[in-house]
Design a protein around this motif. Sequence first.
Motif, PDB file in Angstrom:
ATOM      1  N   UNK A 214     -43.939  25.761 -13.022  1.00 35.26           N
ATOM      2  CA  UNK A 214     -42.486  25.825 -13.088  1.00 35.26           C
ATOM      3  C   UNK A 214     -41.944  24.817 -14.107  1.00 35.26           C
ATOM      4  N   UNK A 215     -42.553  23.657 -14.160  1.00 38.02           N
ATOM      5  CA  UNK A 215     -42.155  22.672 -15.169  1.00 38.02           C
ATOM      6  C   UNK A 215     -42.370  23.234 -16.574  1.00 38.02           C
ATOM      7  N   UNK A 216     -43.457  23.988 -16.765  1.00 39.16           N
ATOM      8  CA  UNK A 216     -43.720  24.604 -18.060  1.00 39.16           C
ATOM      9  C   UNK A 216     -42.646  25.621 -18.424  1.00 39.16           C
ATOM     10  N   UNK A 217     -42.218  26.423 -17.438  1.00 37.06           N
ATOM     11  CA  UNK A 217     -41.137  27.382 -17.671  1.00 37.06           C
ATOM     12  C   UNK A 217     -39.868  26.644 -18.087  1.00 37.06           C
ATOM     13  N   UNK A 218     -39.543  25.599 -17.392  1.00 41.35           N
ATOM     14  CA  UNK A 218     -38.314  24.847 -17.678  1.00 41.35           C
ATOM     15  C   UNK A 218     -38.373  24.202 -19.063  1.00 41.35           C
ATOM     16  N   UNK A 219     -39.533  23.658 -19.436  1.00 44.74           N
ATOM     17  CA  UNK A 219     -39.664  23.071 -20.771  1.00 44.74           C
ATOM     18  C   UNK A 219     -39.495  24.135 -21.849  1.00 44.74           C
ATOM     19  N   UNK A 220     -40.033  25.314 -21.606  1.00 40.74           N
ATOM     20  CA  UNK A 220     -39.882  26.409 -22.564  1.00 40.74           C
ATOM     21  C   UNK A 220     -38.416  26.781 -22.727  1.00 40.74           C
ATOM     22  N   UNK A 221     -37.682  26.820 -21.617  1.00 41.53           N
ATOM     23  CA  UNK A 221     -36.256  27.134 -21.691  1.00 41.53           C
ATOM     24  C   UNK A 221     -35.518  26.088 -22.528  1.00 41.53           C
ATOM     25  N   UNK A 222     -35.818  24.831 -22.289  1.00 39.34           N
ATOM     26  CA  UNK A 222     -35.171  23.767 -23.060  1.00 39.34           C
ATOM     27  C   UNK A 222     -35.481  23.897 -24.542  1.00 39.34           C
ATOM     28  N   UNK A 223     -36.730  24.204 -24.875  1.00 38.66           N
ATOM     29  CA  UNK A 223     -37.123  24.344 -26.283  1.00 38.66           C
ATOM     30  C   UNK A 223     -36.388  25.498 -26.953  1.00 38.66           C
ATOM     31  N   UNK A 224     -36.054  26.520 -26.148  1.00 37.36           N
ATOM     32  CA  UNK A 224     -35.340  27.679 -26.680  1.00 37.36           C
ATOM     33  C   UNK A 224     -33.824  27.486 -26.666  1.00 37.36           C
ATOM     34  N   UNK A 225     -33.362  26.291 -26.301  1.00 41.32           N
ATOM     35  CA  UNK A 225     -31.928  26.025 -26.256  1.00 41.32           C
ATOM     36  C   UNK A 225     -31.228  26.636 -25.066  1.00 41.32           C
ATOM     37  N   UNK A 226     -31.985  26.897 -23.992  1.00 44.52           N
ATOM     38  CA  UNK A 226     -31.413  27.496 -22.801  1.00 44.52           C
ATOM     39  C   UNK A 226     -31.329  26.440 -21.698  1.00 44.52           C
ATOM     40  N   UNK A 227     -30.492  26.698 -20.710  1.00 39.36           N
ATOM     41  CA  UNK A 227     -30.298  25.770 -19.599  1.00 39.36           C
ATOM     42  C   UNK A 227     -31.363  26.027 -18.532  1.00 39.36           C
ATOM     43  N   UNK A 228     -32.306  25.124 -18.334  1.00 42.31           N
ATOM     44  CA  UNK A 228     -33.342  25.353 -17.321  1.00 42.31           C
ATOM     45  C   UNK A 228     -32.789  25.419 -15.904  1.00 42.31           C
ATOM     46  N   UNK A 229     -31.627  24.807 -15.678  1.00 41.97           N
ATOM     47  CA  UNK A 229     -31.033  24.832 -14.340  1.00 41.97           C
ATOM     48  C   UNK A 229     -30.526  26.220 -13.979  1.00 41.97           C
ATOM     49  N   UNK A 230     -30.348  27.089 -14.973  1.00 42.99           N
ATOM     50  CA  UNK A 230     -29.859  28.445 -14.704  1.00 42.99           C
ATOM     51  C   UNK A 230     -30.983  29.390 -14.286  1.00 42.99           C
ATOM     52  N   UNK A 231     -32.247  28.982 -14.449  1.00 35.83           N
ATOM     53  CA  UNK A 231     -33.376  29.840 -14.102  1.00 35.83           C
ATOM     54  C   UNK A 231     -33.645  29.795 -12.603  1.00 35.83           C
ATOM     55  N   UNK A 232     -34.172  30.910 -12.087  1.00 32.99           N
ATOM     56  CA  UNK A 232     -34.495  31.001 -10.666  1.00 32.99           C
ATOM     57  C   UNK A 232     -35.965  31.345 -10.491  1.00 32.99           C
ATOM     58  N   UNK A 233     -36.546  30.827  -9.425  1.00 31.61           N
ATOM     59  CA  UNK A 233     -37.948  31.111  -9.104  1.00 31.61           C
ATOM     60  C   UNK A 233     -37.983  31.943  -7.822  1.00 31.61           C
ATOM     61  N   UNK A 234     -38.605  33.130  -7.911  1.00 28.42           N
ATOM     62  CA  UNK A 234     -38.721  34.049  -6.779  1.00 28.42           C
ATOM     63  C   UNK A 234     -40.199  34.176  -6.426  1.00 28.42           C
ATOM     64  N   UNK A 235     -40.537  33.917  -5.185  1.00 27.67           N
ATOM     65  CA  UNK A 235     -41.928  33.901  -4.741  1.00 27.67           C
ATOM     66  C   UNK A 235     -42.232  35.060  -3.797  1.00 27.67           C
ATOM     67  N   UNK A 236     -43.316  35.788  -4.094  1.00 28.21           N
ATOM     68  CA  UNK A 236     -43.867  36.782  -3.173  1.00 28.21           C
ATOM     69  C   UNK A 236     -44.888  36.107  -2.261  1.00 28.21           C
ATOM     70  N   UNK A 237     -44.787  36.382  -0.971  1.00 27.41           N
ATOM     71  CA  UNK A 237     -45.786  35.906  -0.008  1.00 27.41           C
ATOM     72  C   UNK A 237     -46.281  37.108   0.787  1.00 27.41           C
ATOM     73  N   UNK A 238     -47.583  37.339   0.780  1.00 25.71           N
ATOM     74  CA  UNK A 238     -48.141  38.452   1.561  1.00 25.71           C
ATOM     75  C   UNK A 238     -49.256  37.932   2.473  1.00 25.71           C
ATOM     76  N   UNK A 239     -48.855  37.138   3.476  1.00 23.70           N
ATOM     77  CA  UNK A 239     -49.840  36.475   4.331  1.00 23.70           C
ATOM     78  C   UNK A 239     -50.445  37.411   5.376  1.00 23.70           C
ATOM     79  N   UNK A 240     -51.635  37.063   5.806  1.00 20.91           N
ATOM     80  CA  UNK A 240     -52.235  37.671   6.992  1.00 20.91           C
ATOM     81  C   UNK A 240     -51.895  36.769   8.179  1.00 20.91           C
ATOM     82  N   UNK A 241     -51.257  37.344   9.184  1.00 20.32           N
ATOM     83  CA  UNK A 241     -50.859  36.558  10.348  1.00 20.32           C
ATOM     84  C   UNK A 241     -52.034  36.473  11.316  1.00 20.32           C
ATOM     85  N   UNK A 242     -52.410  35.244  11.655  1.00 18.81           N
ATOM     86  CA  UNK A 242     -53.574  35.002  12.506  1.00 18.81           C
ATOM     87  C   UNK A 242     -53.160  34.158  13.704  1.00 18.81           C
ATOM     88  N   UNK A 243     -54.132  33.921  14.596  1.00 23.18           N
ATOM     89  CA  UNK A 243     -53.899  33.034  15.720  1.00 23.18           C
ATOM     90  C   UNK A 243     -53.881  31.583  15.275  1.00 23.18           C
TER      91      UNK A 243
END
Length: 299
Positions: A214-243
Amino acid sequence: MRIGLAVPQYGRFASPSSLRLVAQEAEAMGLDSLWVGDRLMTPLEPKDRYPGGDGAIPEEHGVFLDPFAVLSVAASVTSRVRLGSSALNACWYPPPLLARSLTTIDRLSDGRLDVGLGLGWSSDEYAAVGVPWRSRAARYEATLDALEAIWHSDPVAYSNELWTVAPSRIQPKPVGRPPLYLAGFSPGALQRIGRRADGWLTAAMPLSMLVPMWDSVRRSAESAGRDPEALRMVMRANPKITGKGRGTPPVSGTVAQIAGYLNEAAAAGVHEIFLDLQLTATDDQHLLKLAGEFRSHLT
């Protein structure tokens, strides 16, 4: 943190009744978003390792509904939740057709679409749709350029060595600008996300791996003149539920254990998580029960 759910699309859940029921109930329980994936086939002797678990393609992926159709049905039975893809294999589709399908879903849902695109991982699937595996990153960039032109220009004109769109009217346009999320974990993919996307589609992984990416994504945004604070991180979780005591979060564990990891991920910067429970739930009611339990544990 926003909370979403992968809607019924594959395996035992690939049915219209499951899709309609879960989409409606997920919205009713207060979830924020519904998501689909993109899988074409299950090769008997795959050339590439599946990027998860032990590298074997899940048996449940042998039955997989079309993501555009699934999102259209989900749009028709809901009114509030966002509708996202994580992730469409962008290179499989000619850009004007991809743009038309996504625009239609965005219009049918009154502007609720989040566009999530990726490169995919299976060279077998690329061969099946007649798209070269080589130079796929360049094709991906060209696809993103073409989508931008089709969605935001009038008239549209776009040309490169792959496609030519003669000066044309291509209507309708999406409602506003659909947020664009890109998947990927390689240095090149992370750089691309920061340079041109609204956010990153990631997967549940140790936070010691997630945070530097995520830090790498934010640095890339800064290098491109974009606001890293405007980016969002969306996570997929597909866990197996166990005991209790039998799992290894975030891959497996109790609802409380997995939720503990997800809350830590939110503290580390994840803005939205969505749960894919189709590999662990036994039926629609079990899936909804697990979704409700997760919602009560997530902050």
